[in-house]
Design an enzyme around this catalytic site. Structure first.
Site, PDB file in Angstrom:
ATOM      1  N   ASP A  90       0.855  -1.179   0.000  1.00  0.00           N
ATOM      2  CA  ASP A  90       0.000   0.000   0.000  1.00  0.00           C
ATOM      3  C   ASP A  90       0.896   1.236   0.000  1.00  0.00           C
ATOM      4  OD1 ASP A  90      -3.011   0.858   0.592  1.00  0.00           O
ATOM      5  OD2 ASP A  90      -1.694   2.181   1.755  1.00  0.00           O
ATOM      6  N   LEU A  91       0.514   2.252  -0.737  1.00  0.00           N
ATOM      7  CA  LEU A  91       1.335   3.465  -0.821  1.00  0.00           C
ATOM      8  C   LEU A  91       1.063   4.384   0.362  1.00  0.00           C
ATOM      9  CD1 LEU A  91       1.036   4.299  -4.645  1.00  0.00           C
ATOM     10  CD2 LEU A  91       2.721   2.866  -3.464  1.00  0.00           C
ATOM     11  N   ASP A 106      -4.681   2.665  -4.307  1.00  0.00           N
ATOM     12  CA  ASP A 106      -3.222   2.602  -4.192  1.00  0.00           C
ATOM     13  C   ASP A 106      -2.780   1.308  -3.536  1.00  0.00           C
ATOM     14  OD1 ASP A 106      -4.184   3.130  -1.693  1.00  0.00           O
ATOM     15  OD2 ASP A 106      -2.702   4.664  -1.188  1.00  0.00           O
TER      16      ASP A 106
END
Length: 318
Positions: free
Chosen positions: A193-194, A236
């Protein structure tokens, strides 16, 4: 036979040959000449240039009267050996007329000898058959092309259904298909996950966010193996499936490399987007598994443990 008579036979029976009572060829029609490879066979014995296969036992001039009016099976010994169907008739002054045709081999023979409609008598059904064959060939070609287009469209539609249009990665549907095939094998699930991605969208706009997602997708693909699967399953959120890869040291190195590369500022126009990433990893050693959903939940839990630990790091599920 006089020249006028031969000219008439050439027009009406372009695949005929005129023989004397010794079986010597006196004249050959223009189409039959092509069958012999445009080589003159006049003056040769018909038995030297044609093999009689039916009826059997036809090997010399003395046998010719025996087969008058009967259906003959022949094989022309030209540049290309060609099977023919024929009939022998008696002409004037001890002359024989041998008329031939291609029979069922007409399509192949026309191609082999490069014949056209003018090589046959206008009333010959062969001409009609050639048109039918050509029409059938055109129809089959059109059908093949249509099938190829439909197949290509089907493949494209299936590919599109399993592809994330923004990044070109697999989507959630494709990921589900991949996971369905893996329960009995060794594999690792990497959830990524960003971090700080929302700030990029809020500050620089969605175009910058899309550019960041595309750049991250390239980083992930460049670091995995050919048989690994990289999917984008949310805004994301990314998942990587690594078949046969369960050693923590190897998975740890892969995760660290991806984190380090993602932390390099990503240029977009006049700005540089700065993000990081958090990773959760679960390994499956093969054999029975309660459910793929439970493994996914473990990887997701490890991901949020990485975020709670300060982000920009990888955590293995326990």
């Amino acid at each position: 036979m006089n020249r006028d008579c031969c000219g008439a036979l050439d027009q009406l029976l372009p695949m005929h040959a005129v023989l004397d009572d010794q079986g010597i060829i006196l004249h050959v029609g223009p189409t039959l000449t092509k069958v012999f490879g445009d080589t003159s066979v006049v003056g040769q014995s018909v038995f030297d240039v044609v093999a009689f296969s039916r009826p059997k036992g036809i090997s010399g001039a003395a046998d010719l009267p025996k087969v008058l009016g009967r259906k003959l099976r022949l094989e022309a010994k030209g540049a290309v050996e060609t099977r023919l169907t024929g009939v022998l008739a008696r002409g004037d002054k001890n002359i024989y007329i041998l008329d031939t045709s291609f029979g069922f081999a007409v399509a192949q023979s026309v191609t082999e000898h490069r014949l056209v409609s003018t090589d046959f008598s206008p009333t010959d059904l062969t001409v009609e058959m050639l048109f039918v064959i050509e029409a059938k060939s055109a129809a089959m070609s059109a059908s093949r092309q249509l099938n190829q287009r439909l197949q290509a469209a089907r493949i494209a539609a299936e590919e599109q259904a399993f592809t994330d249009t923004l990044t070109g990665l697999k989507n959630r549907r494709a990921l589900d298909v991949v996971l369905e095939r893996l329960p009995d094998q060794e594999f690792a699930l990497i959830y990524l996950d960003l971090d700080y991605f929302k700030a990029v969208n809020d500050t620089h706009g969605h175009a910058a966010g899309d550019a960041v997602l595309q750049a991250v997708a390239k980083i992930l693909v460049s670091n995995v193996r050919r048989n690994d699967t990289v999917a984008r399953i949310g805004g994301d959120e990314f998942v990587i499936v690594c078949p046969g890869m369960i050693r923590q040291d190897a998975l740890g190195r892969l995760a660290r490399k991806m984190i380090d590369e993602i932390e390099v500022p990503i240029p977009f126009g006049d700005i540089s987007a700065k993000i990081s990433s958090s990773i959760g990893i679960v390994s499956h050693k093969g054999g029975e598994v309660s459910s793929m959903e439970s493994l996914s939940e473990m990887a997701d839990a490890a991901l949020y443990a990485a975020k709670n630990a300060g982000r920009g790091q990888a955590v293995f599920a326990t």
